[in-house]
Design a protein around this motif. Sequence first.
Motif, mmCIF file in Angstrom:
data_model
loop_
_atom_site.group_PDB
_atom_site.id
_atom_site.type_symbol
_atom_site.label_atom_id
_atom_site.label_comp_id
_atom_site.label_asym_id
_atom_site.label_seq_id
_atom_site.Cartn_x
_atom_site.Cartn_y
_atom_site.Cartn_z
ATOM 1 N N ALA A 116 1.129 -1.279 -0.382
ATOM 2 C CA ALA A 116 0.076 -0.134 0.407
ATOM 3 C C ALA A 116 0.479 1.403 -0.583
ATOM 4 N N ALA A 117 0.401 2.303 -0.500
ATOM 5 C CA ALA A 117 1.425 3.530 -1.095
ATOM 6 C C ALA A 117 0.491 4.958 0.311
ATOM 7 N N PRO A 118 1.099 5.827 0.542
ATOM 8 C CA PRO A 118 -0.477 6.766 1.021
ATOM 9 C C PRO A 118 -1.050 6.842 0.417
ATOM 10 N N ASP A 119 -1.496 6.990 -1.286
ATOM 11 C CA ASP A 119 -3.068 7.276 -1.652
ATOM 12 C C ASP A 119 -3.676 6.590 -1.780
ATOM 13 N N ASP A 120 -3.264 4.792 -1.280
ATOM 14 C CA ASP A 120 -4.389 3.987 -0.978
ATOM 15 C C ASP A 120 -5.398 4.432 0.270
ATOM 16 N N VAL A 121 -4.891 5.104 1.522
ATOM 17 C CA VAL A 121 -5.303 5.017 2.102
ATOM 18 C C VAL A 121 -6.624 5.657 2.676
#
Length: 170
Positions: free
Chosen positions: A139-144
């Motif tokens: 997961a990347a920050p954009d997925d939060v």
Amino acid sequence: MLKQTARAMIGSITMMPLVALAATAPTPLSINRALAPRPARVRLASDVFVERFESAPGGRMARVLERAEQLHPGDRLIFVVNWTSNETGDFTVMNPLPHTVAFQSSTDANEEVSVDGGRTWGPLPTLLVRDAGGIWRRAAPDDVTHVRWRVPGRRAATGAGQITYRGVVR
């Protein structure tokens, strides 16, 4: 759409579950007390600020925080959650992230995030998401989609605190 998101984020106040008052002998005063709103165990108040940097005297850059009234793609946001507690027990603060905001970071080591709408939680580096092709990836920050913090009783005993986290308008 961004203006609606800003309005939804600005001034949102959330109350956690209420604590029941102890019963007293039936007197007119206790009847009135029973009808009064019960005190909240934890109160949360949120603010959102846009972070900008401007030229300052001497060739320096000054950090300026402005209340988020109008948002534009690329705006750096600082979310501030102030909490007050009238008890010393543990509690959890959870905030959904508007879909127009990409999560960046938090100031609290007790932070956990969700990338699936709040069904599962953990530190960002431990979470996986399935991409459009069905392949699992980190997961990347954009997925939060949600951020939460567990506030331990020893910290809640102070009676108040603040949690901040950052995001960027998509």
